[in-house]
Structures are given as C-alpha cells and as structure tokens.
Design a protein around this motif. Structure first.
Motif: not given
Length: 337
Positions: A74, A140, A276, A278-281, A284, A286-287, A289
């Motif tokens: 993170w 995201g 989560v 950092m959410p991945s746009t 999902p 690949w976010s 957690t």
C-alpha cells in the motif's frame, strides 16, 4: 479480529486524528492574512496554534510509518502514484515550519511578510492536495496486476478530484475560523466568527455536491441505494448542527460539530473502501486489500506490542499540551518588540 483488520483501523484512526487536528491549523494559516488587521493580530493567530501545529503533524508521520510497516505494498503504490503531490505537501509543510520558526527572528517587514506567505501557502497547498489525493483513492486508480500505479499526474486532476480538493480546503478553513474563536477574544474573535458564518454556506454546498457526485464516481455508496448509511447521515447532521450552534454563538460546540464532520467524513472513506486499500480501475482483482498488501504475521505482532506501549504515552502528551495551553491568546500577551 485479525492483525490486518486491527492495523487498518489504527491507520484510519491516525488519519482521522491528523485531519481533525491539522485541519484547524491549516485553516488558521489560510485565514491569517485575511482576518488580521496588523502584525499583532497575525502574531496572535500564529500563537493560537504555536504549541500544537508540530505535534499535530506527528499523526501524519505515525500514519506513514504504520503504513510502511503494516502494509508495505500500500505504502509503495501510494507513494509511487502520488509522488509529486506528496512531494509538494512535504515542501509546503517545510515552508510553513520555516515561517513559524523564523518569523520572529528578524524584525524586518520583508522578513515577516515572507514568513506570512510561507505560512499561508504552506497551509493552503496541503489542505487542497489532501482532498485531491483522497478523492482519487475513493474513485479508484489505474493499478496493474503487479500492484504498480500505471497512471500519470494529469490523470489525478479530474474535475471531481479538484472538487474534492476545494471542498477539503473550504472545510478546513471553516474549522480554523472556529478554532480562532476559541483561542482569541475581542475584534479578532468577532471577525473569525463572521468568517465562519459566511463560509458555512459555500462549504455546505460543496460538500453536498461532492457527496451526491460520489454516488456516481466512487465506490463508497455501493449497495446503500439512495438512503445513506448511519455514518454518512451523522456527517450531514453534525455539519447542519454546527451552523445552528454557531448562530447561537456556541463556538466550542460548533467547533466540535465541524470536527465531527471531518471525523465522520474520513470514516466514510475508510469504511466504504474496506477491505480494499486502493481500488484498481483496470481490474477489481488487482486492487490492494488489507490482506494482499500486508506484512507478515510476525511483523504485525511486534508492531502491535510497540503500539500498546507507546500509543498511550503519545496521546497522553498531546492531551496534556492542550490542557497547559488552554488559555486564550490576547493582544496584550504579544511582546511589543
């Protein structure tokens, strides 16, 4: 409750404390040039936060250290993705510290005006960038399968993210105006109260637009429908209550209400993202957690023991410092030379 969840909550608490405490001293720094009528007023404004501003920044340093140790992926993704914005925040905070520490060292108008500019811009820039950064996180980010940020700087400057920056700056300034009413007296206090009354309406409009657009641009309200959850509802109630308390000149309660708005708003962000980070746009899956970005169980265990020992000491010191410097700052308390 596992260690990942415990440290997610602890880091959220650290950021909540940082935005609550640093929020009002950012606000004081932003307002100082506008509500001061002379140099004595400016020194009174500075002295209202003089004993606290550097201790308030400890919350950010501790949060960054905790992120690095508890969730290294993170930390790495955040600092690589927000490298330039975070660098700007760091430079601004350094400038602000220079302004605070060296303003009174030389009795020259140019010197003092330069220090005042450092304090103003060193307060305004972080207040704005923190809003932009947090808005981007809840929207995201383009994070790849390898947990690396793949976007660019201009991708962070969407209209909604800029709206988040303007909203955070406005709320922090309002919070600062109310803090000045608690720490000063006379005309300066009255001007701060007047500024707070004026700012409440634009702050409320910005927050309302930001929250409504959040349904479209963020993941925070997914699954809630049109009815907000308990914490978002408390955020709205505390902000409205603050306005009526201010009209009745209950400044301390009004300050507590804006503080509650900042606290609840930050909780909404962390609660809406959980689990989560950092959410991945891009995908999902690949976010980041709290589980795929965390340190080992041993590291988290050691960190927990250290936190149990030192956290009460740090909190106790901060509470004591606010108690010691609880008296109002007056013009008579400012030396004439």
């Amino acid at each position: 409750m596992d260690f990942q969840l415990i440290w997610f909550i602890l880091i959220a608490v650290l950021f909540i404390g940082y935005f609550f405490l640093e929020g009002f001293d950012f606000g004081v720094g932003i307002l100082m040039p506008f509500i001061s009528r002379d140099d004595t007023d400016r020194r009174v404004c500075i002295n209202t936060i003089g004993p606290f501003w550097d201790a308030n920044e400890v919350w950010l340093i501790t949060a960054g250290g905790a992120m690095f140790a508890a969730f290294p992926h993170w930390y790495a993704t955040l600092f690589s993705g927000f490298y330039l914005p975070l660098l700007l925040i760091l430079l601004a905070l350094i400038l602000r510290a220079v302004g605070f520490e060296f303003r009174s060292k030389v009795n020259k108008i140019f010197w003092k005006r330069s220090a005042d500019h450092f304090i103003f811009w060193g307060s305004l820039i972080p207040a704005f960038i923190w809003g932009v950064a947090l808005t981007n996180i809840v929207m995201g980010l383009p994070i790849g399968e390898d947990m690396n940020f793949t976007g660019g700087l201009f991708g962070l400057l969407s209209p909604y993210a800029i709206l988040g920056g303007v909203a955070s700056t406005t709320v922090f300034t309002l919070h600062g105006a109310l803090f000045i009413t608690l720490r000063t007296e006379g005309p300066l206090m009255e001007r701060a109260a007047k500024v707070a009354r004026i700012m409440w309406i634009p702050a409320g409009i910005l927050l309302m637009i930001f929250a409504l657009l959040g349904y479209r641009y963020t993941v925070l309200f997914d699954g809630l429908g049109l009815v907000p959850g308990t914490i978002p509802a408390l955020t709205i109630i505390s902000f409205i209550a603050g306005y009526f308390l201010l009209k009745k000149e209950r400044f301390s309660w009004s300050f507590a209400a804006t503080g509650a708005t900042i606290v609840m708003g930050t909780i909404v962000a962390f609660e809406g993202l959980f689990p989560v980070l950092m959410p991945s746009t891009l995908n999902p899956d690949w976010s980041l957690t709290i589980y795929n970005a965390s340190s080992s169980e041993l590291t988290l265990t050691i960190m927990s023991v250290v936190a149990i020992i030192f956290l009460p000491l740090v909190l106790g010191y901060q509470i004591y410092s606010y108690y010691v410097f609880r008296k109002r700052v007056t013009r008579d308390s400012i030396p004439t030379h």
